[in-house]
Design a protein around this motif. Sequence first.
Motif, PDB file in Angstrom:
ATOM      1  N   ALA A  24      11.877   7.161  -5.449  1.00 14.21           N
ATOM      2  CA  ALA A  24      11.955   6.250  -4.760  1.00 14.21           C
ATOM      3  C   ALA A  24       9.858   6.498  -4.429  1.00 14.21           C
ATOM      4  CB  ALA A  24      12.500   5.507  -4.157  1.00 14.21           C
ATOM      5  N   LEU A  25       9.992   6.778  -3.276  1.00 16.05           N
ATOM      6  CA  LEU A  25       8.490   7.463  -2.893  1.00 16.05           C
ATOM      7  C   LEU A  25       7.090   7.725  -4.323  1.00 16.05           C
ATOM      8  CD1 LEU A  25       6.090   7.829  -0.934  1.00 16.05           C
ATOM      9  CD2 LEU A  25       7.219   9.634  -0.038  1.00 16.05           C
ATOM     10  N   TRP A  26       7.831   8.394  -5.241  1.00 21.02           N
ATOM     11  CA  TRP A  26       7.090   9.112  -6.804  1.00 21.02           C
ATOM     12  C   TRP A  26       6.740   7.888  -6.903  1.00 21.02           C
ATOM     13  CZ3 TRP A  26       3.877  12.500  -7.255  1.00 21.02           C
ATOM     14  CH2 TRP A  26       3.624  12.571  -8.860  1.00 21.02           C
ATOM     15  N   GLY A  27       8.235   7.217  -7.544  1.00 26.15           N
ATOM     16  CA  GLY A  27       7.782   5.453  -7.747  1.00 26.15           C
ATOM     17  C   GLY A  27       6.332   4.619  -7.346  1.00 26.15           C
ATOM     18  N   ARG A  28       6.222   4.372  -6.039  1.00 27.36           N
ATOM     19  CA  ARG A  28       5.892   3.830  -5.481  1.00 27.36           C
ATOM     20  C   ARG A  28       4.033   4.316  -5.661  1.00 27.36           C
ATOM     21  NH1 ARG A  28       6.335   3.330   0.872  1.00 27.36           N
ATOM     22  NH2 ARG A  28       4.485   2.564   0.273  1.00 27.36           N
ATOM     23  N   ILE A  29       4.310   5.088  -5.658  1.00 23.53           N
ATOM     24  CA  ILE A  29       2.581   6.790  -5.802  1.00 23.53           C
ATOM     25  C   ILE A  29       2.546   6.267  -7.471  1.00 23.53           C
ATOM     26  CG2 ILE A  29       1.241   8.605  -6.538  1.00 23.53           C
ATOM     27  CD1 ILE A  29       3.688   9.260  -3.917  1.00 23.53           C
ATOM     28  N   GLN A  30       3.563   6.231  -8.265  1.00 19.73           N
ATOM     29  CA  GLN A  30       2.816   5.932  -9.705  1.00 19.73           C
ATOM     30  C   GLN A  30       2.469   4.409  -9.444  1.00 19.73           C
ATOM     31  OE1 GLN A  30       2.183   8.609 -11.986  1.00 19.73           O
ATOM     32  NE2 GLN A  30       2.074   9.371  -9.967  1.00 19.73           N
ATOM     33  N   ASP A  31       3.014   3.410  -9.185  1.00 19.50           N
ATOM     34  CA  ASP A  31       2.985   2.066  -8.778  1.00 19.50           C
ATOM     35  C   ASP A  31       1.082   1.956  -8.452  1.00 19.50           C
ATOM     36  OD1 ASP A  31       4.974   1.135 -10.307  1.00 19.50           O
ATOM     37  OD2 ASP A  31       5.850   0.731  -8.732  1.00 19.50           O
ATOM     38  N   TRP A  32       0.728   2.664  -7.371  1.00 18.92           N
ATOM     39  CA  TRP A  32      -0.351   2.410  -6.818  1.00 18.92           C
ATOM     40  C   TRP A  32      -1.397   2.647  -7.520  1.00 18.92           C
ATOM     41  CZ3 TRP A  32      -2.887   6.201  -4.765  1.00 18.92           C
ATOM     42  CH2 TRP A  32      -3.799   6.048  -3.788  1.00 18.92           C
ATOM     43  N   GLN A  33      -0.443   3.977  -8.467  1.00 20.12           N
ATOM     44  CA  GLN A  33      -2.277   5.278  -9.081  1.00 20.12           C
ATOM     45  C   GLN A  33      -2.246   3.811 -10.751  1.00 20.12           C
ATOM     46  OE1 GLN A  33      -4.028   7.644  -9.326  1.00 20.12           O
ATOM     47  NE2 GLN A  33      -5.045   6.258 -11.786  1.00 20.12           N
ATOM     48  N   ALA A  34      -0.943   3.052 -10.756  1.00 17.03           N
ATOM     49  CA  ALA A  34      -1.346   2.410 -12.619  1.00 17.03           C
ATOM     50  C   ALA A  34      -2.126   0.843 -11.746  1.00 17.03           C
ATOM     51  CB  ALA A  34       0.218   1.501 -12.684  1.00 17.03           C
ATOM     52  N   TRP A  35      -1.621   0.216 -10.166  1.00 17.50           N
ATOM     53  CA  TRP A  35      -2.701  -1.096  -9.780  1.00 17.50           C
ATOM     54  C   TRP A  35      -4.001  -0.756  -9.631  1.00 17.50           C
ATOM     55  CZ3 TRP A  35      -1.952  -2.159  -4.129  1.00 17.50           C
ATOM     56  CH2 TRP A  35      -2.586  -3.251  -3.379  1.00 17.50           C
ATOM     57  N   HIS A  36      -4.845   0.792  -9.710  1.00 21.37           N
ATOM     58  CA  HIS A  36      -5.765   1.381  -9.628  1.00 21.37           C
ATOM     59  C   HIS A  36      -6.370   1.447 -11.020  1.00 21.37           C
ATOM     60  CE1 HIS A  36      -8.784   4.532 -10.264  1.00 21.37           C
ATOM     61  NE2 HIS A  36      -9.255   3.998  -9.002  1.00 21.37           N
ATOM     62  N   ASP A  37      -5.559   1.959 -11.987  1.00 24.73           N
ATOM     63  CA  ASP A  37      -6.093   1.547 -13.253  1.00 24.73           C
ATOM     64  C   ASP A  37      -6.083   0.598 -13.594  1.00 24.73           C
ATOM     65  OD1 ASP A  37      -6.161   4.454 -13.221  1.00 24.73           O
ATOM     66  OD2 ASP A  37      -4.728   4.575 -14.165  1.00 24.73           O
ATOM     67  N   SER A  38      -5.428  -1.226 -12.879  1.00 24.57           N
ATOM     68  CA  SER A  38      -5.956  -1.535 -13.567  1.00 24.57           C
ATOM     69  C   SER A  38      -6.409  -2.812 -13.111  1.00 24.57           C
ATOM     70  CB  SER A  38      -5.131  -2.903 -13.265  1.00 24.57           C
ATOM     71  OG  SER A  38      -4.740  -3.413 -11.588  1.00 24.57           O
ATOM     72  N   GLN A  39      -8.176  -1.877 -12.723  1.00 25.54           N
ATOM     73  CA  GLN A  39      -8.668  -2.721 -11.994  1.00 25.54           C
ATOM     74  C   GLN A  39      -9.995  -2.486 -12.862  1.00 25.54           C
ATOM     75  OE1 GLN A  39     -11.552  -0.847  -9.278  1.00 25.54           O
ATOM     76  NE2 GLN A  39     -10.579   1.125  -9.078  1.00 25.54           N
ATOM     77  N   ILE A  40      -9.998  -2.016 -14.198  1.00 22.24           N
ATOM     78  CA  ILE A  40     -10.682  -1.843 -14.986  1.00 22.24           C
ATOM     79  C   ILE A  40     -10.544  -2.943 -16.220  1.00 22.24           C
ATOM     80  CG2 ILE A  40     -12.430  -0.559 -16.660  1.00 22.24           C
ATOM     81  CD1 ILE A  40     -13.267   0.494 -14.384  1.00 22.24           C
ATOM     82  N   ARG A  41     -11.633  -3.601 -16.459  1.00 23.77           N
ATOM     83  CA  ARG A  41     -10.973  -5.020 -17.640  1.00 23.77           C
ATOM     84  C   ARG A  41     -12.417  -4.613 -18.492  1.00 23.77           C
ATOM     85  NH1 ARG A  41      -5.757  -5.039 -16.541  1.00 23.77           N
ATOM     86  NH2 ARG A  41      -5.673  -6.519 -14.486  1.00 23.77           N
ATOM     87  N   CYS A  42     -11.723  -4.764 -19.485  1.00 18.59           N
ATOM     88  CA  CYS A  42     -13.270  -4.390 -20.610  1.00 18.59           C
ATOM     89  C   CYS A  42     -14.640  -4.316 -20.059  1.00 18.59           C
ATOM     90  CB  CYS A  42     -13.768  -5.798 -21.024  1.00 18.59           C
ATOM     91  SG  CYS A  42     -11.929  -7.115 -21.272  1.00 18.59           S
ATOM     92  N   GLY A  43     -14.501  -2.737 -20.214  1.00 22.95           N
ATOM     93  CA  GLY A  43     -15.451  -1.943 -19.825  1.00 22.95           C
ATOM     94  C   GLY A  43     -16.314  -2.005 -17.806  1.00 22.95           C
ATOM     95  N   GLY A  44     -15.501  -3.291 -17.608  1.00 27.19           N
ATOM     96  CA  GLY A  44     -16.258  -3.670 -15.845  1.00 27.19           C
ATOM     97  C   GLY A  44     -15.297  -3.175 -14.873  1.00 27.19           C
TER      98      GLY A  44
END
Length: 115
Positions: free
Chosen positions: A39-59
């Motif tokens: 469960a914790l590993w899943g939360r860490i992976q979701d958090w990492q995906a949240w981070h990666d979602s901040q870049i959109r179209c080069g900005g």
Amino acid sequence: MNETIKAVRIMADFCADGVWSASSYIPESTMEGFRVSEALWGRIQDWQAWHDSQIRCGGEDPDFDLVGFVREGYALAHAVKAELPDWIVLYSDEILLNHAIENDIEGTPWTVEIT
């Protein structure tokens, strides 16, 4: 008797998994001894995906909730410490890092130890 120091850094970075050694990246396949609940590993992976979602179209995404992101990062680091109390757990805070970069401040600690 040499004892291995068990230390981990919780830090998001693009295309990473959110977990690093205290000094460098630990690929998932070599994270011997780093065992947290699924469960914790899943939360860490979701958090990492949240981070990666901040870049959109080069900005950077102007709607990215950096404060919420950092709060979750601290919560994850505390959860890792609770599951691995004998480990040194560090958290790298992006708000502190951004402040140091924006103000050209050298040597500002942006990584904190979770106790």
